[in-house]
Design a protein around this motif. Structure first.
Motif: not given
Length: 611
Positions: A567-586
């Protein structure tokens, strides 16, 4: 007219319920209310007997409440109401003010109301409900003085014995439903039961016979009536004469067409009644306790009614029922008065009791001579009417019935010999209110001889709707009357002899046999099941619980960490995807324009390549 029928049942049931529920607060008004209710009920009984109404109401789908008053039930309603009134009037003086009078009179009215419902029931559901209420109130009345543990034990024995036999009625109801489902009977109406097809007809017949024999204390169920003597004497008078104990006999009389349709039921019932009349008569002869003697005599006298039902003598059975109701209620009321006044119930201790009060003495003498079958009193002629039908059926059956009549004379003369012996004891003056019912019942013991002879007997037969029955001829009346006189005279001259075998005094050891064959095996089975529950089921449940706990602990140690890690791994992956998705939002417009150009360029290349 149907409103009168509903009122006949509702009045004693309602007033009885109210009195029983009010308890000691209604003790002062209970006697007057109960006697007034009984008198009104008697008037209603006479009205419905003359009008013969029917009544109905919905109960369950296909199982309505139906009540019918015809010739037989009309005679019974008047008999029940009349005996109830006499007993309740006597009870006003017999049950002292210090007792729980509201509970007593309330239960007596409920008891009477249940019997009235039983005799007017036209369908099995109504009969079963009334049957149950009658059994429950009899238990409460037998154990009325519940502070004495022996009274409670006696009530339990009577209740459990009759309840065991009552299962036969439920078996009959189940078979009737099965026959109805199979198209073998028109309905659950009592009149339709003879139309059931095999094998259900035999099952219905057997169930009805068992239930009726149990309720009427016939062999092999007779012993419960011995314990019913622990209740107040008015309870014994009502229970033995016109209500519960004759309820089974009434049911057999009512369902005589069912017995005839079965092919074997009539013969079985007739012999059961005849054998009970003889054997329980001998049990009565062996008793040294007056109430026990009267109880055994009830079994024997009701045996004649059962015999009459078996041979199809509806008129004879009805005459026997009415005459016995008058004589037995009279005998029990006087015995109860002697018990209250003298504090004794054994025959030697009651020596000369009939000489201490002239009214009670004369009344008991008439009751005893009636039970003895001495002419011209009513049971003498009533027995001959039913024995004529027995003779038409079988000479052996007639001989056994006649032997039972002789035994009746022996036990009645025995009791009379003791209570009429000369004594120097002072006279006893009972309450004046108790005298009127004694006088009325004494007159009834003699007056009920009239319906046993033409033309009243033929008129009664037409009222009852019974087919032409064999009529007794002169020699039968002479023979039975002579035998009763001779047997009574022999006992009177020679005096009662020793009781003989203890086996007779102990009611043929029927209770011991029942305990040996049924009670002990059931108790042992209950103990075995309890041990199985404790040693197997409880241990299995405890073992299962311990296994579940161990599985939970193992899961907590081994599986829980893996699950949490996943469960914690899934949550960490979701957080990482969220960070990558925020990069183009400048938030800078020229960067968004560049991103759009790149996206359209890639899209255009894809479209070109796909072409």
């Amino acid at each position: 007219m149907s409103a009168l029928l509903w009122a006949l049942l509702a009045l004693p049931l309602t007033v009885g319920t109210v009195l029983a529920a009010c308890g000691r607060a209604a003790d002062r008004t209970a006697p007057v209310a109960a006697v007034a209710t009984a008198l009104v009920t008697l008037g209603l009984a006479i009205a419905v007997a003359l009008g013969r109404p029917t009544a109905g109401a919905p109960l369950l789908d296909g199982l309505p409440v139906r009540l019918v008053v015809d010739g037989l039930s009309g005679v019974m309603t008047v008999t029940v109401a009349a005996i109830t009134t006499a007993v309740l009037v006597f009870s006003v003086g017999d049950i002292p003010p210090g007792e729980a009078r509201a509970r007593f009179f309330g239960l007596m009215l409920l008891f009477s109301g249940a019997m009235l419902t039983t005799v007017t029931a036209a369908t099995l559901p109504v009969l079963l409900m009334a049957w149950e209420l009658m059994g429950a109130t009899s238990w409460a009345l037998i154990g009325f003085w519940w502070r004495d543990p022996e009274n409670g034990r006696a009530a339990n024995i009577a209740f459990l014995t009759t309840r065991a036999a009552d299962l036969g009625l439920y078996l009959a109801a189940g078979a009737a439903l099965a026959a109805l489902a199979a198209g073998g009977a028109g309905s659950l109406a009592l009149a339709d039961l003879p139309r059931a097809t095999a094998p259900w007809l035999a099952v219905i017949t057997a169930g009805v016979i068992v239930a009726a024999l149990g309720k009427s204390a016939q062999l092999p169920f007779s012993f419960w009536l011995s314990h019913a003597m622990r209740g107040p004497s008015p309870v014994s008078a009502l229970l033995h004469s016109a209500t519960m104990v004759v309820g089974g006999a009434y049911l057999l009389i009512r369902l005589e067409p069912l017995l005839a349709a079965s092919g074997w039921g009539g013969t079985a019932v007739a012999w059961a009644g005849a054998v009970t009349a003889v054997l329980l008569g001998l049990v009565a002869v062996a008793q040294s306790d007056l109430k026990q003697l009267l109880a055994a005599s009830s079994c024997a006298q009701i045996g004649f009614m059962v015999l009459a039902a078996g041979v199809g003598s509806t008129t004879g059975a009805t005459l026997q029922l009415m005459a016995h109701a008058a004589a037995k209620s009279l005998a029990f009321l006087i015995a109860g008065g002697w018990l209250a006044a003298l504090g004794a119930r054994s025959l030697p201790a009651l020596r000369g009791a009939a000489r201490r009060d002239r009214t009670a003495g004369v009344a008991y003498t008439v009751a005893a001579l009636t039970l003895a079958g001495v002419p011209p009193l009513s049971l003498w002629a009533a027995k001959d009417v039913l024995l004529a039908a027995a003779l038409h059926e079988s000479a052996a059956l007639y001989g056994v019935g006649l032997a039972g009549a002789v035994v009746s004379a022996v036990y009645a003369a025995k009791a009379l010999w003791f209570v009429r012996r000369p004594t120097d004891a002072a006279e006893v003056t009972p309450p004046r209110v108790t005298r009127a019912p004694l006088v009325v019942l004494t007159v009834a013991c003699a007056g009920l001889t009239v319906p046993c002879f033409p033309p009243v007997r033929e008129a009664l037969g037409r009222v009852l709707g019974s087919a032409a029955e064999p009529a007794p001829v002169a020699w039968e009346f002479v023979l039975s009357g002579a035998l009763a006189l001779v047997a009574s005279a022999v006992v009177w001259v020679r005096g009662p002899r020793s009781a003989g075998s203890r086996w007779w005094a102990d009611w043929l050891g029927l209770e011991a046999v029942a305990r040996l064959l049924f009670v002990r095996p059931v108790v042992r089975l209950a103990h075995a099941l309890a041990a199985f529950d404790d040693r197997v089921l409880d241990r299995a449940v405890d073992g299962g619980a311990r296994g579940v706990l161990r599985l939970a602990r193992w899961t907590d140690r081994r599986v829980e960490g893996s699950v949490d890690g996943g469960v914690e791994g899934i949550a960490a992956g979701a957080r990482a995807l969220g960070r990558w998705a925020r990069l183009p939002q400048t938030g800078q417009l020229h960067q968004y324009l560049a991103q759009a150009v790149v996206a359209f360029t890639v899209l255009a290349v894809v479209l070109v390549l796909m072409r």
